[in-house]
Design a protein around this motif. Structure first.
Motif, PDB file in Angstrom:
ATOM      1  N   GLY A 265       0.812  -1.203   0.000  1.00 29.80           N
ATOM      2  CA  GLY A 265       0.000   0.000   0.000  1.00 29.80           C
ATOM      3  C   GLY A 265       0.850   1.259   0.000  1.00 29.80           C
ATOM      4  O   GLY A 265       2.082   1.204  -0.060  1.00 29.80           O
ATOM      5  N   PRO A 266       0.193   2.427   0.063  1.00 30.36           N
ATOM      6  CA  PRO A 266       0.917   3.692   0.009  1.00 30.36           C
ATOM      7  C   PRO A 266       1.997   3.806   1.093  1.00 30.36           C
ATOM      8  O   PRO A 266       1.759   3.482   2.259  1.00 30.36           O
ATOM      9  CB  PRO A 266      -0.177   4.737   0.225  1.00 30.36           C
ATOM     10  CG  PRO A 266      -1.431   4.062  -0.238  1.00 30.36           C
ATOM     11  CD  PRO A 266      -1.263   2.620   0.130  1.00 30.36           C
ATOM     12  N   THR A 267       3.171   4.277   0.678  1.00 30.82           N
ATOM     13  CA  THR A 267       4.300   4.399   1.608  1.00 30.82           C
ATOM     14  C   THR A 267       3.958   5.299   2.787  1.00 30.82           C
ATOM     15  O   THR A 267       4.386   5.037   3.925  1.00 30.82           O
ATOM     16  CB  THR A 267       5.520   4.960   0.862  1.00 30.82           C
ATOM     17  OG1 THR A 267       5.802   4.115  -0.259  1.00 30.82           O
ATOM     18  CG2 THR A 267       6.733   5.003   1.770  1.00 30.82           C
ATOM     19  N   ARG A 268       3.171   6.335   2.567  1.00 31.38           N
ATOM     20  CA  ARG A 268       2.893   7.298   3.647  1.00 31.38           C
ATOM     21  C   ARG A 268       2.089   6.690   4.789  1.00 31.38           C
ATOM     22  O   ARG A 268       2.019   7.263   5.874  1.00 31.38           O
ATOM     23  CB  ARG A 268       2.185   8.533   3.086  1.00 31.38           C
ATOM     24  CG  ARG A 268       0.778   8.296   2.551  1.00 31.38           C
ATOM     25  CD  ARG A 268       0.281   9.546   1.851  1.00 31.38           C
ATOM     26  NE  ARG A 268      -1.010   9.378   1.208  1.00 31.38           N
ATOM     27  CZ  ARG A 268      -2.149   9.887   1.671  1.00 31.38           C
ATOM     28  NH1 ARG A 268      -2.158  10.584   2.786  1.00 31.38           N
ATOM     29  NH2 ARG A 268      -3.268   9.714   1.001  1.00 31.38           N
ATOM     30  N   PHE A 269       1.471   5.528   4.552  1.00 35.73           N
ATOM     31  CA  PHE A 269       0.700   4.896   5.605  1.00 35.73           C
ATOM     32  C   PHE A 269       1.498   3.871   6.404  1.00 35.73           C
ATOM     33  O   PHE A 269       0.983   3.286   7.347  1.00 35.73           O
ATOM     34  CB  PHE A 269      -0.540   4.212   5.019  1.00 35.73           C
ATOM     35  CG  PHE A 269      -1.557   5.175   4.462  1.00 35.73           C
ATOM     36  CD1 PHE A 269      -1.690   6.441   4.979  1.00 35.73           C
ATOM     37  CD2 PHE A 269      -2.381   4.807   3.406  1.00 35.73           C
ATOM     38  CE1 PHE A 269      -2.616   7.339   4.479  1.00 35.73           C
ATOM     39  CE2 PHE A 269      -3.316   5.688   2.892  1.00 35.73           C
ATOM     40  CZ  PHE A 269      -3.437   6.963   3.431  1.00 35.73           C
ATOM     41  N   TRP A 270       2.761   3.639   6.002  1.00 35.58           N
ATOM     42  CA  TRP A 270       3.569   2.691   6.771  1.00 35.58           C
ATOM     43  C   TRP A 270       4.122   3.354   8.020  1.00 35.58           C
ATOM     44  O   TRP A 270       4.439   4.550   8.009  1.00 35.58           O
ATOM     45  CB  TRP A 270       4.690   2.120   5.906  1.00 35.58           C
ATOM     46  CG  TRP A 270       4.158   1.031   5.033  1.00 35.58           C
ATOM     47  CD1 TRP A 270       3.582   1.168   3.802  1.00 35.58           C
ATOM     48  CD2 TRP A 270       4.068  -0.352   5.362  1.00 35.58           C
ATOM     49  NE1 TRP A 270       3.152  -0.038   3.338  1.00 35.58           N
ATOM     50  CE2 TRP A 270       3.431  -1.002   4.276  1.00 35.58           C
ATOM     51  CE3 TRP A 270       4.457  -1.108   6.461  1.00 35.58           C
ATOM     52  CZ2 TRP A 270       3.176  -2.363   4.265  1.00 35.58           C
ATOM     53  CZ3 TRP A 270       4.210  -2.471   6.449  1.00 35.58           C
ATOM     54  CH2 TRP A 270       3.578  -3.085   5.367  1.00 35.58           C
ATOM     55  N   PRO A 271       4.258   2.597   9.118  1.00 40.22           N
ATOM     56  CA  PRO A 271       4.607   3.216  10.406  1.00 40.22           C
ATOM     57  C   PRO A 271       6.088   3.506  10.596  1.00 40.22           C
ATOM     58  O   PRO A 271       6.614   3.363  11.697  1.00 40.22           O
ATOM     59  CB  PRO A 271       4.111   2.172  11.419  1.00 40.22           C
ATOM     60  CG  PRO A 271       4.225   0.871  10.698  1.00 40.22           C
ATOM     61  CD  PRO A 271       3.902   1.177   9.255  1.00 40.22           C
ATOM     62  N   GLY A 272       6.772   3.901   9.525  1.00 38.73           N
ATOM     63  CA  GLY A 272       8.149   4.370   9.641  1.00 38.73           C
ATOM     64  C   GLY A 272       9.089   3.351  10.235  1.00 38.73           C
ATOM     65  O   GLY A 272       9.140   2.205   9.792  1.00 38.73           O
TER      66      GLY A 272
ATOM     67  N   VAL B 193       9.027   1.556  12.770  1.00 37.88           N
ATOM     68  CA  VAL B 193       8.439   0.366  13.371  1.00 37.88           C
ATOM     69  C   VAL B 193       8.392  -0.784  12.369  1.00 37.88           C
ATOM     70  O   VAL B 193       8.618  -1.941  12.708  1.00 37.88           O
ATOM     71  CB  VAL B 193       7.013   0.674  13.880  1.00 37.88           C
ATOM     72  CG1 VAL B 193       6.355  -0.581  14.441  1.00 37.88           C
ATOM     73  CG2 VAL B 193       7.061   1.777  14.919  1.00 37.88           C
ATOM     74  N   SER B 194       8.137  -0.465  11.116  1.00 40.32           N
ATOM     75  CA  SER B 194       8.016  -1.497  10.089  1.00 40.32           C
ATOM     76  C   SER B 194       8.327  -0.883   8.732  1.00 40.32           C
ATOM     77  O   SER B 194       7.649   0.045   8.300  1.00 40.32           O
ATOM     78  CB  SER B 194       6.601  -2.081  10.091  1.00 40.32           C
ATOM     79  OG  SER B 194       6.437  -2.992   9.034  1.00 40.32           O
ATOM     80  N   GLU B 195       9.358  -1.379   8.074  1.00 42.69           N
ATOM     81  CA  GLU B 195       9.719  -0.874   6.754  1.00 42.69           C
ATOM     82  C   GLU B 195       8.722  -1.367   5.712  1.00 42.69           C
ATOM     83  O   GLU B 195       8.301  -2.530   5.729  1.00 42.69           O
ATOM     84  CB  GLU B 195      11.130  -1.342   6.385  1.00 42.69           C
ATOM     85  CG  GLU B 195      12.222  -0.683   7.202  1.00 42.69           C
ATOM     86  CD  GLU B 195      12.290   0.817   6.977  1.00 42.69           C
ATOM     87  OE1 GLU B 195      12.094   1.257   5.826  1.00 42.69           O
ATOM     88  OE2 GLU B 195      12.512   1.549   7.955  1.00 42.69           O
ATOM     89  N   ALA B 196       8.342  -0.489   4.802  1.00 41.99           N
ATOM     90  CA  ALA B 196       7.428  -0.885   3.731  1.00 41.99           C
ATOM     91  C   ALA B 196       8.070  -1.967   2.878  1.00 41.99           C
ATOM     92  O   ALA B 196       9.255  -1.868   2.535  1.00 41.99           O
ATOM     93  CB  ALA B 196       7.085   0.324   2.871  1.00 41.99           C
ATOM     94  N   PRO B 197       7.337  -3.008   2.523  1.00 39.71           N
ATOM     95  CA  PRO B 197       7.911  -4.070   1.699  1.00 39.71           C
ATOM     96  C   PRO B 197       8.138  -3.613   0.263  1.00 39.71           C
ATOM     97  O   PRO B 197       7.538  -2.639  -0.195  1.00 39.71           O
ATOM     98  CB  PRO B 197       6.852  -5.170   1.755  1.00 39.71           C
ATOM     99  CG  PRO B 197       5.574  -4.447   2.023  1.00 39.71           C
ATOM    100  CD  PRO B 197       5.942  -3.279   2.885  1.00 39.71           C
ATOM    101  N   VAL B 198       9.007  -4.330  -0.427  1.00 42.07           N
ATOM    102  CA  VAL B 198       9.279  -4.068  -1.839  1.00 42.07           C
ATOM    103  C   VAL B 198       8.321  -4.919  -2.663  1.00 42.07           C
ATOM    104  O   VAL B 198       8.106  -6.097  -2.360  1.00 42.07           O
ATOM    105  CB  VAL B 198      10.740  -4.407  -2.184  1.00 42.07           C
ATOM    106  CG1 VAL B 198      11.014  -4.206  -3.676  1.00 42.07           C
ATOM    107  CG2 VAL B 198      11.691  -3.557  -1.348  1.00 42.07           C
ATOM    108  N   PRO B 199       7.716  -4.378  -3.707  1.00 43.52           N
ATOM    109  CA  PRO B 199       6.840  -5.190  -4.560  1.00 43.52           C
ATOM    110  C   PRO B 199       7.580  -6.397  -5.128  1.00 43.52           C
ATOM    111  O   PRO B 199       8.792  -6.343  -5.363  1.00 43.52           O
ATOM    112  CB  PRO B 199       6.433  -4.226  -5.673  1.00 43.52           C
ATOM    113  CG  PRO B 199       6.651  -2.863  -5.117  1.00 43.52           C
ATOM    114  CD  PRO B 199       7.804  -2.977  -4.168  1.00 43.52           C
TER     115      PRO B 199
END
Length: 369
Positions: A273-280, A282-288
């Protein structure tokens, strides 16, 4: 007609709310393109748009924007229920090339109006189906035939966040959006037709409002938009597709998951999902990722499909809005055909409306060609 093959294409933008502003951020990244004028009746949204496109003139009406001689192409990103009437107005007064946000229309009786425009409009009209242009989905589309040997089963899952607040709360009501299976899911019905290269013949659905918006009140009204659904579609080719939607699952690692299976193998696309909604921190946004799994030999191969961080920062669609504009500008400059036609946009809405009806009736809806 003006020669735009080498010129800077100047956009006129109608509607500068949340999605319109995403378009503005992405147009700013394009070489040889800029926003020349905007029309946005909400002063709050217009102020945000001026900050994103400081060189753009603010028009006080659609007519005033269309009257500007420096406009080469139009972007329409107004609320759903305004799309078709604005398209008709443009067709009558100044039929420029258009990138028209989805959904193309919101009610069954509107289909004939779309057909009339399609028969006579003299310039490209590109319906904005951004999901086609997400890098992992684009890779999926490029490889799907080779990976599967011809798709027999297609599954699309979207587990995401609830509908966001919009100006005037227009997106809380089916009369404005066309319903959740139109507003949110026309993207997925478009992908189904694109992947399967066939049109639907029957659609079944179970859907409803289970968690979101139940305690919201707007005057005397309670929102009637759904937040979850299962939809099954039979296609003329014999292939089947399924959509699973849940809009109270924003904690999911991936927001969209596509899976296509055929006689020789399976391919999947996993889209966060959108990067701006990831909790920084605490949890890195996954790579597609795109995963290809042949039947034989059994050796699944996963490939990461990273997206330019600048494109992730420019919007919520995994870079797709930028790549869509690149292709749209090719159509404007070179006279190329639109990759997402009015017919494509109309079919996506038709399927969404049919799914809404199937869920309401508890019975399959059939397509009559």
């Amino acid at each position: 007609m003006k020669d735009l093959s080498l010129a800077t294409v100047k956009y006129g933008v109608i509607g500068c709310g949340m999605m319109g502003q995403e378009h503005l951020r992405n147009i700013a990244l394009l070489p040889n393109a800029r926003v020349a004028a905007i029309y946005e009746p909400s002063e709050a949204m217009a102020g945000a748009a001026r900050a994103l496109a400081p060189g753009a003139v603010q028009a006080d009406s659609v007519d005033a924007l269309l009257a500007r001689p420096d406009i080469d192409a139009l972007l329409v990103a107004s609320p759903n229920h305004l799309h078709l009437s604005q398209l008709e107005h443009i067709a009558e007064h100044r039929p420029l090339p258009i990138l028209m946000e989805k959904p193309l229309y919101t009610a069954p009786e509107d289909a004939a109006r779309v057909a009339r425009i399609a028969a006579s409009y003299p310039a490209p009209i590109w319906v904005a189906m951004e999901y086609r242009y997400m890098p992992p989905v684009a890779t999926f589309l490029q490889q799907v035939e080779a990976a599967t040997g011809g798709v027999k089963m297609l599954t699309i899952r979207e587990h995401r966040f609830p509908f966001l607040p919009k100006v005037g709360d227009w997106n809380r009501f089916n009369r404005n959006t066309g319903g959740t299976l139109v507003e949110k899911c026309c993207h997925f019905f478009d992908l189904m037709r694109l992947v399967l290269k066939s049109d639907p013949v029957r659609i079944m659905a179970s859907a409803g409002q289970e968690v979101n918006h139940l305690d919201e009140r707007y005057g005397e009204e309670v929102p009637d938009i759904w937040d979850s659904a299962y939809v099954i579609v039979d296609f003329a080719s014999g292939a089947r597709a399924m959509l699973e939607l849940c809009m109270y699952a924003e904690g999911s690692r991936y927001q969209e998951e596509l899976s296509a299976v055929g006689p020789t193998g399976k391919i999947e696309a996993l889209v966060p999902g959108p990067t701006r909604f990831w909790p920084g921190p605490v949890s890195e946004a996954p790579v597609p990722q795109v995963i290809v799994s042949p039947r034989a030999p059994k050796a699944p191969r996963a490939v990461e499909i990273p997206v330019d961080p600048a494109l992730l920062d420019a919007g919520d669609h995994n870079g797709a809005t930028y790549y869509q504009h690149v292709r749209f500008l090719e159509a404007v400059r070179q006279g190329a055909s639109c990759e997402v036609s009015l017919q494509d946009g109309a079919w996506a809405v038709r399927m969404g409306l049919a799914a809404q009806l199937a869920a309401q009736r508890g019975a399959a809806t059939y397509f009559d060609g």
